[in-house]
Design a protein around this motif. Structure first.
Motif, PDB file in Angstrom:
ATOM      1  N   GLU A  47      38.641  61.716  -7.210  1.00 61.90           N
ATOM      2  CA  GLU A  47      38.369  60.292  -7.386  1.00 61.90           C
ATOM      3  C   GLU A  47      36.867  60.044  -7.575  1.00 61.90           C
ATOM      4  OE1 GLU A  47      39.868  56.448  -7.911  1.00 61.90           O
ATOM      5  OE2 GLU A  47      40.863  58.409  -7.772  1.00 61.90           O
ATOM      6  N   ALA A  48      36.040  60.750  -6.815  1.00 59.68           N
ATOM      7  CA  ALA A  48      34.591  60.587  -6.953  1.00 59.68           C
ATOM      8  C   ALA A  48      34.125  61.029  -8.337  1.00 59.68           C
ATOM      9  CB  ALA A  48      33.873  61.379  -5.855  1.00 59.68           C
ATOM     10  N   ASP A  49      34.588  62.170  -8.817  1.00 59.57           N
ATOM     11  CA  ASP A  49      34.185  62.667 -10.141  1.00 59.57           C
ATOM     12  C   ASP A  49      34.639  61.703 -11.238  1.00 59.57           C
ATOM     13  OD1 ASP A  49      33.077  64.867  -8.928  1.00 59.57           O
ATOM     14  OD2 ASP A  49      34.795  66.205  -9.338  1.00 59.57           O
ATOM     15  N   ARG A  50      35.847  61.171 -11.093  1.00 66.63           N
ATOM     16  CA  ARG A  50      36.357  60.252 -12.118  1.00 66.63           C
ATOM     17  C   ARG A  50      35.522  58.962 -12.186  1.00 66.63           C
ATOM     18  NH1 ARG A  50      39.598  55.884 -12.448  1.00 66.63           N
ATOM     19  NH2 ARG A  50      39.886  55.822 -10.185  1.00 66.63           N
ATOM     20  N   LEU A  51      35.234  58.387 -10.992  1.00 68.88           N
ATOM     21  CA  LEU A  51      34.503  57.121 -10.968  1.00 68.88           C
ATOM     22  C   LEU A  51      33.047  57.318 -11.403  1.00 68.88           C
ATOM     23  CD1 LEU A  51      35.908  55.570  -7.666  1.00 68.88           C
ATOM     24  CD2 LEU A  51      36.417  54.882 -10.027  1.00 68.88           C
ATOM     25  N   VAL A  52      32.403  58.396 -10.958  1.00 67.83           N
ATOM     26  CA  VAL A  52      31.000  58.642 -11.342  1.00 67.83           C
ATOM     27  C   VAL A  52      30.893  58.841 -12.842  1.00 67.83           C
ATOM     28  CG1 VAL A  52      29.108  60.304 -11.145  1.00 67.83           C
ATOM     29  CG2 VAL A  52      30.293  59.494  -9.099  1.00 67.83           C
ATOM     30  N   SER A  53      31.833  59.582 -13.411  1.00 73.23           N
ATOM     31  CA  SER A  53      31.810  59.812 -14.861  1.00 73.23           C
ATOM     32  C   SER A  53      31.987  58.498 -15.615  1.00 73.23           C
ATOM     33  CB  SER A  53      32.912  60.804 -15.238  1.00 73.23           C
ATOM     34  OG  SER A  53      32.991  60.959 -16.634  1.00 73.23           O
ATOM     35  N   ARG A  54      32.855  57.656 -15.110  1.00 75.98           N
ATOM     36  CA  ARG A  54      33.099  56.377 -15.771  1.00 75.98           C
ATOM     37  C   ARG A  54      31.898  55.449 -15.649  1.00 75.98           C
ATOM     38  NH1 ARG A  54      38.036  52.237 -14.172  1.00 75.98           N
ATOM     39  NH2 ARG A  54      37.463  50.558 -15.637  1.00 75.98           N
ATOM     40  N   ILE A  55      31.261  55.405 -14.456  1.00 70.31           N
ATOM     41  CA  ILE A  55      30.107  54.520 -14.233  1.00 70.31           C
ATOM     42  C   ILE A  55      28.908  54.996 -15.031  1.00 70.31           C
ATOM     43  CG2 ILE A  55      28.472  53.768 -12.467  1.00 70.31           C
ATOM     44  CD1 ILE A  55      30.803  53.800 -10.485  1.00 70.31           C
ATOM     45  N   ALA A  56      28.696  56.290 -15.112  1.00 64.92           N
ATOM     46  CA  ALA A  56      27.536  56.839 -15.829  1.00 64.92           C
ATOM     47  C   ALA A  56      27.602  56.502 -17.316  1.00 64.92           C
ATOM     48  CB  ALA A  56      27.467  58.352 -15.617  1.00 64.92           C
ATOM     49  N   SER A  57      28.795  56.351 -17.845  1.00 66.75           N
ATOM     50  CA  SER A  57      28.925  56.052 -19.274  1.00 66.75           C
ATOM     51  C   SER A  57      28.604  54.588 -19.591  1.00 66.75           C
ATOM     52  CB  SER A  57      30.358  56.372 -19.747  1.00 66.75           C
ATOM     53  OG  SER A  57      31.302  55.532 -19.080  1.00 66.75           O
ATOM     54  N   THR A  61      21.507  52.954 -14.607  1.00 63.09           N
ATOM     55  CA  THR A  61      20.952  52.466 -13.345  1.00 63.09           C
ATOM     56  C   THR A  61      21.944  51.498 -12.697  1.00 63.09           C
ATOM     57  OG1 THR A  61      19.835  50.614 -14.434  1.00 63.09           O
ATOM     58  CG2 THR A  61      18.576  52.677 -14.146  1.00 63.09           C
ATOM     59  N   TRP A  62      21.692  51.322 -11.384  1.00 66.64           N
ATOM     60  CA  TRP A  62      22.522  50.365 -10.651  1.00 66.64           C
ATOM     61  C   TRP A  62      21.882  48.987 -10.766  1.00 66.64           C
ATOM     62  CZ3 TRP A  62      27.192  51.609  -9.181  1.00 66.64           C
ATOM     63  CH2 TRP A  62      27.515  52.929  -8.864  1.00 66.64           C
ATOM     64  N   ASP A 115      25.517  62.129  -6.140  1.00 68.51           N
ATOM     65  CA  ASP A 115      24.517  61.345  -6.879  1.00 68.51           C
ATOM     66  C   ASP A 115      25.193  60.633  -8.051  1.00 68.51           C
ATOM     67  OD1 ASP A 115      22.389  62.060  -5.251  1.00 68.51           O
ATOM     68  OD2 ASP A 115      22.039  63.931  -6.358  1.00 68.51           O
ATOM     69  N   ALA A 116      24.767  59.359  -8.274  1.00 68.40           N
ATOM     70  CA  ALA A 116      25.312  58.578  -9.389  1.00 68.40           C
ATOM     71  C   ALA A 116      24.247  57.608  -9.870  1.00 68.40           C
ATOM     72  CB  ALA A 116      26.562  57.835  -8.949  1.00 68.40           C
ATOM     73  N   ARG A 117      24.014  57.591 -11.214  1.00 74.21           N
ATOM     74  CA  ARG A 117      22.964  56.772 -11.805  1.00 74.21           C
ATOM     75  C   ARG A 117      21.641  57.053 -11.102  1.00 74.21           C
ATOM     76  NH1 ARG A 117      25.914  50.857 -12.830  1.00 74.21           N
ATOM     77  NH2 ARG A 117      27.361  51.592 -14.462  1.00 74.21           N
ATOM     78  N   ASP A 118      20.939  55.999 -10.648  1.00 75.56           N
ATOM     79  CA  ASP A 118      19.667  56.215  -9.957  1.00 75.56           C
ATOM     80  C   ASP A 118      19.821  56.125  -8.442  1.00 75.56           C
ATOM     81  OD1 ASP A 118      20.317  53.585  -9.941  1.00 75.56           O
ATOM     82  OD2 ASP A 118      18.257  52.853 -10.247  1.00 75.56           O
ATOM     83  N   GLY A 119      21.068  56.226  -7.989  1.00 73.10           N
ATOM     84  CA  GLY A 119      21.336  56.165  -6.547  1.00 73.10           C
ATOM     85  C   GLY A 119      22.440  57.152  -6.157  1.00 73.10           C
ATOM     86  N   ARG A 120      23.329  56.742  -5.264  1.00 71.91           N
ATOM     87  CA  ARG A 120      24.418  57.641  -4.797  1.00 71.91           C
ATOM     88  C   ARG A 120      25.744  56.883  -4.794  1.00 71.91           C
ATOM     89  NH1 ARG A 120      23.019  60.970   0.535  1.00 71.91           N
ATOM     90  NH2 ARG A 120      22.798  58.862   1.449  1.00 71.91           N
ATOM     91  N   PHE A 121      26.814  57.686  -4.799  1.00 73.21           N
ATOM     92  CA  PHE A 121      28.165  57.144  -4.813  1.00 73.21           C
ATOM     93  C   PHE A 121      28.910  57.675  -3.580  1.00 73.21           C
ATOM     94  CE2 PHE A 121      32.537  56.539  -6.256  1.00 73.21           C
ATOM     95  CZ  PHE A 121      32.472  55.254  -6.798  1.00 73.21           C
ATOM     96  N   TYR A 122      29.624  56.777  -2.869  1.00 72.17           N
ATOM     97  CA  TYR A 122      30.318  57.127  -1.612  1.00 72.17           C
ATOM     98  C   TYR A 122      31.807  56.857  -1.758  1.00 72.17           C
ATOM     99  CZ  TYR A 122      25.530  56.389   0.099  1.00 72.17           C
ATOM    100  OH  TYR A 122      24.171  56.407   0.277  1.00 72.17           O
ATOM    101  N   VAL A 123      32.604  57.838  -1.423  1.00 75.41           N
ATOM    102  CA  VAL A 123      34.063  57.664  -1.375  1.00 75.41           C
ATOM    103  C   VAL A 123      34.512  58.038   0.048  1.00 75.41           C
ATOM    104  CG1 VAL A 123      36.310  58.299  -2.328  1.00 75.41           C
ATOM    105  CG2 VAL A 123      34.280  58.235  -3.810  1.00 75.41           C
ATOM    106  N   MET A 124      35.264  57.153   0.718  1.00 75.59           N
ATOM    107  CA  MET A 124      35.690  57.392   2.112  1.00 75.59           C
ATOM    108  C   MET A 124      37.183  57.154   2.253  1.00 75.59           C
ATOM    109  SD  MET A 124      34.361  55.572   5.643  1.00 75.59           S
ATOM    110  CE  MET A 124      35.225  54.044   5.313  1.00 75.59           C
ATOM    111  N   TYR A 125      37.833  58.035   2.983  1.00 75.85           N
ATOM    112  CA  TYR A 125      39.270  57.908   3.251  1.00 75.85           C
ATOM    113  C   TYR A 125      39.489  57.926   4.761  1.00 75.85           C
ATOM    114  CZ  TYR A 125      44.299  58.717   3.245  1.00 75.85           C
ATOM    115  OH  TYR A 125      45.648  58.593   3.448  1.00 75.85           O
ATOM    116  N   ASP A 126      40.188  56.906   5.260  1.00 77.99           N
ATOM    117  CA  ASP A 126      40.539  56.812   6.682  1.00 77.99           C
ATOM    118  C   ASP A 126      41.933  57.439   6.863  1.00 77.99           C
ATOM    119  OD1 ASP A 126      40.969  56.253   9.300  1.00 77.99           O
ATOM    120  OD2 ASP A 126      40.660  54.075   9.150  1.00 77.99           O
TER     121      ASP A 126
END
Length: 448
Positions: A47-57, A61-62, A115-126
């Motif tokens: 899920e993290a790889d999918r979302l980061v790839s989509r956001i980077a395109s 920057t954030w 890492d994502a764009r010029d910041g970081r990306f967080y994915v959390m599962y409870d």
């Protein structure tokens, strides 16, 4: 109390199966837990790889923070130092990139940071639901394990009965066969202890039997030697006596009696040697007493011993007749040698016979030794030596025969006024007891 062999088999099999089932259950639970954690980690990474790839395109920057909730327990945030994501837990910003596991109050948090764009990306599962499912799975495993443990106990009990039953049968058979009863301090309930105790009793019985046979053979040797010596001496004297001599006739009569005694001794010994207690028969006590006294009455009369038989013809007992003949003859012979002149009364008792004389009695100091071999204390005032000799083994033979038959032979003296001796013969309780009719005629007979 030591556990029985069956109990040991049950415990061993149950513990072994309990260990195996417990090990399998723990392995299954641990494997399930590990697989569950790996599935969640794989989900977060994908899920993290999918979302980061989509956001980077979209933008490098954030410009606005990223905040999403995918389902009830999956969350995602994206931010930089100048654009902060609202509602994101502050402790996430302190964590480095990678996979993290944080123990919460009720569950474990699985966190993936990249890492994502010029910041970081967080994915959390409870993992609150998955851990609840894991606990249910563990409880199911526990119930299954308990079921199989109980089933293993029942199976082990059946198996133990099947395995131990032949040994129990052998132990019960040997315990019944072995003579006597176990000593109280040695009594045990486990199969090994009972088997050992029964073997010990059999060993004791064999050792006693060997010793009894040796003593019986020695007694028989002396029993036979005395008549043979008399026969030999009388035969030598007969060659020197006139044909019409009364002494010659007396010697011939004594030789005949000795030959009869040898025949009786050989018959009794052969019968007793066939088994531990010989062949038992239901016989009339009066008849067998008459048979025993038939060869002794003449000598008893010569020595002054009056014989009174006070036994009813209907009084019967199931005993070895040859053994009873041996005992009666030796008791009467003892009375001829040591009590005459006197009167010997033979009476039937409940379960035995009594032999009571009114002779001089036996001194108290000698009474404990009268059944010992070669013990003989002839009275100085006794009549001339009888034709039976005085070997001192007659009562020893009687006692030994009673021991082989399981009978009791006891002596009491004096009876009254410092005179008299009483021998009480009690038959073993395993055989039918002698029965003396209460209202019948005593059938008293006197032989003088």
């Amino acid at each position: 109390m030591r556990p029985s062999l069956a109990t040991r088999v049950i415990l061993a099999l149950t513990v072994l199966i309990m260990f195996a089932v417990g090990l399998v259950s723990l392995t299954a639970f641990y494997t399930h837990q590990r697989m569950e954690s790996r599935v969640i980690d794989s989900l977060l990474k994908t899920e993290a790889d999918r979302l980061v790839s989509r956001i980077a395109s979209v933008s490098p920057t954030w410009d606005v923070p990223f905040v999403r909730q995918f389902g009830p327990h999956l969350y995602a945030w994206g931010e930089s130092d100048r654009v902060r994501a609202p509602d994101m837990p502050d402790f996430l910003r302190t964590l480095p990139n990678g996979m993290h596991y944080i123990d919460g109050e009720h569950s474990t948090l699985h966190i993936k940071i990249v890492d994502a764009r010029d910041g970081r990306f967080y994915v959390m599962y409870d993992a609150v639901e998955t851990e609840a499912l894991t606990r249910e799975f563990g409880l199911s495993l526990l119930l299954i394990a308990l079921f199989f443990i109980l089933a293993s106990y029942a199976t082990a009990w059946k198996l133990a009965q099947w395995v131990v039953q032949p040994l129990q049968e052998v132990t019960d058979l040997l315990a019944r066969w072995a003579p006597g009863r176990p000593r109280k301090q040695d009594a045990r309930s486990d199969e090994r202890g009972r088997l050992t105790e029964a073997f010990n009793r059999m060993q004791d019985r064999i050792e006693r039997t060997i010793a009894d046979q040796k003593e019986f053979a020695a007694n028989f040797q002396h029993e036979v030697r005395t008549p043979l010596s008399i026969i030999r001496s009388d035969a030598e004297l007969l060659r020197r006596l006139p044909l019409d001599s009364s002494a010659r006739q007396h010697r011939l009569d004594r030789i005949i009696r000795c030959v009869d005694e040898l025949n009786d001794a050989l018959t009794s010994t052969y019968s007793l040697s066939q088994s531990d207690d010989g062949q038992r028969e239901t016989i009339s006590l009066q008849t067998i007493i008459h048979d025993a006294l038939s060869s002794l009455s003449e000598e008893a009369a010569r020595q002054g011993l009056a014989l009174h038989i006070e036994v009813d013809p209907a009084c019967h007992a199931t005993v070895n007749p040859h053994a009873l003949l041996t005992v009666v003859r030796n008791i009467v012979r003892n009375a001829i040698r040591h009590a005459a002149p006197a009167t010997l009364s033979i009476r039937a008792l409940q379960g035995g016979l009594s032999f009571t004389d009114d002779g001089p009695g036996i001194p108290t100091a000698e009474l404990p030794h009268i059944f010992d071999r070669y013990f003989s204390q002839r009275r100085k005032d006794a009549p001339a030596q009888s034709s039976f000799g005085d070997s001192g083994i007659g009562l020893a033979i009687a006692k030994q025969t009673c021991a082989l038959q399981g009978w009791q032979l006891e002596a009491h003296s004096p009876i009254r006024d410092q005179r008299g001796t009483a021998f009480t013969l009690t038959f073993d309780t395993a055989s039918p007891r002698a029965h003396q009719p209460a209202a019948a005629d005593t059938g008293s007979a006197a032989i003088t």
